[in-house]
Scaffold this active site. Sequence first.
Site, PDB file in Angstrom:
ATOM      1  N   ASP A 116       0.830  -1.195   0.000  1.00 21.67           N
ATOM      2  CA  ASP A 116       0.000   0.000   0.000  1.00 21.67           C
ATOM      3  C   ASP A 116       0.865   1.246   0.000  1.00 21.67           C
ATOM      4  O   ASP A 116       2.028   1.196  -0.402  1.00 21.67           O
ATOM      5  CB  ASP A 116      -0.945  -0.032   1.213  1.00 21.67           C
ATOM      6  CG  ASP A 116      -2.310   0.571   0.906  1.00 21.67           C
ATOM      7  OD1 ASP A 116      -2.388   1.799   0.750  1.00 21.67           O
ATOM      8  OD2 ASP A 116      -3.291  -0.184   0.821  1.00 21.67           O
ATOM      9  N   HIS A 157      -3.823   5.638   4.011  1.00 18.14           N
ATOM     10  CA  HIS A 157      -4.563   4.586   3.315  1.00 18.14           C
ATOM     11  C   HIS A 157      -4.108   3.200   3.765  1.00 18.14           C
ATOM     12  O   HIS A 157      -4.914   2.340   4.125  1.00 18.14           O
ATOM     13  CB  HIS A 157      -4.374   4.760   1.807  1.00 18.14           C
ATOM     14  CG  HIS A 157      -5.226   3.875   0.962  1.00 18.14           C
ATOM     15  ND1 HIS A 157      -4.786   2.667   0.484  1.00 18.14           N
ATOM     16  CD2 HIS A 157      -6.484   4.033   0.485  1.00 18.14           C
ATOM     17  CE1 HIS A 157      -5.741   2.112  -0.251  1.00 18.14           C
ATOM     18  NE2 HIS A 157      -6.778   2.920  -0.268  1.00 18.14           N
ATOM     19  N   SER A 330     -11.123  -0.517  -1.477  1.00 24.29           N
ATOM     20  CA  SER A 330      -9.887  -0.637  -0.710  1.00 24.29           C
ATOM     21  C   SER A 330     -10.124  -1.298   0.637  1.00 24.29           C
ATOM     22  O   SER A 330      -9.212  -1.911   1.208  1.00 24.29           O
ATOM     23  CB  SER A 330      -9.268   0.741  -0.474  1.00 24.29           C
ATOM     24  OG  SER A 330      -8.702   1.256  -1.651  1.00 24.29           O
TER      25      SER A 330
END
Length: 377
Positions: A116, A157, A330
């Site tokens: 990521d 994220h 996600s």
Amino acid sequence: MRGDRGVDVRDVPPAPDYVQSVAATGVRIRATSRWLNAVSVDADAAQRAAIARLPFVAGVRPVARTRRHEHPLPVTEETPSTRAKGLSWPHLSALHVPELHECGLTGAGVVVGVQDTGFVLKHQAFAGVQVIAARDFVQGDDVVADEEGDTPGQQHHGTGVLSLIVADDGEVFSGVAPGVSVILAKTERIDVEEPYEEDYYVAGLEWIEGMGADIFTASLGYSDWYEPQQLDGKTAVVSQAATVAVANGLIMFAAIGNGGPDPKTLDAPADVDGVIAVGATDFDGVVTSFSSRGPTADDRIKPDLVAPGQDVYMARSDSLVAYEASQGTSLSTPLVAGVAALLLEAYPELDPAGMLALLRDRDAARRARQRPRLGFH
């Protein structure tokens, strides 16, 4: 994961003299790929032309860009639920994870590679996480949190994604598989001015597979450079690498993307046959409008599975204790990868095709509860 096959010719790195000849044109070597027998470089037009003239170069192509990652929904001032697992209860119960936890499955003994934008491991949700290795392929070091040179907040994220798999914060929040060990790769930048380079993705995937991961999950996808007819599972660089990874036995999950609701809006490498592509639903099981759709360019159905991806809580990267609600495929993807880790603990013989078949089996949780526990771990 390769069984008796061991290494093959694809594990041999690009010839050093070839790489040196490319570097001699004045470019900066960004990354190399064993599986694709390729290098990724920063080059201007003249340098690209010089590289193309080298006798051993089969072709030159630009790197791809990815869609922007979704932003989290506004944080709500909600008191954690009185149910076990608190804020994570809605998505855990929707996936029947508590039933798997009740039969003793935590993902123990399973190694998950998570790739990521970066990760903050100081959050209390990660107090007990087992990190085998971590690598930053963007900056070329082992720091996967934000550091000098990163856009502030880049780690956000990945931190949220990781928490959905491994978090263990008592009655406040739990990941799907808090007993797994993880390998962490930071391969993505979030600055809008720069290309999102899928070559870092390939480098991270090769590294994670080489470290012996059982499962790989990445909520990253690439499509802006490609036309729908190129999303055939064979054209995109990340798709070519993912094909090798799956052939090597790596169980691989990919977010299908957030470009819905139109058809053929999926991202690579979710277009690969054998990569388990994950879409998003709400808690009623209705596919969200933002979740990308297939089919692939060669008319294969995608996504392969769906999971909650709206109003899902995850760890915040700007706090050591807080959580926030967010949305996107996600989030759906690590949730399914976590379930896969629980099932792999119970059924360690599963290969990528077997895992997909089991995840599609409504009776999998029931059989896992009935399976004798002797000899697991």
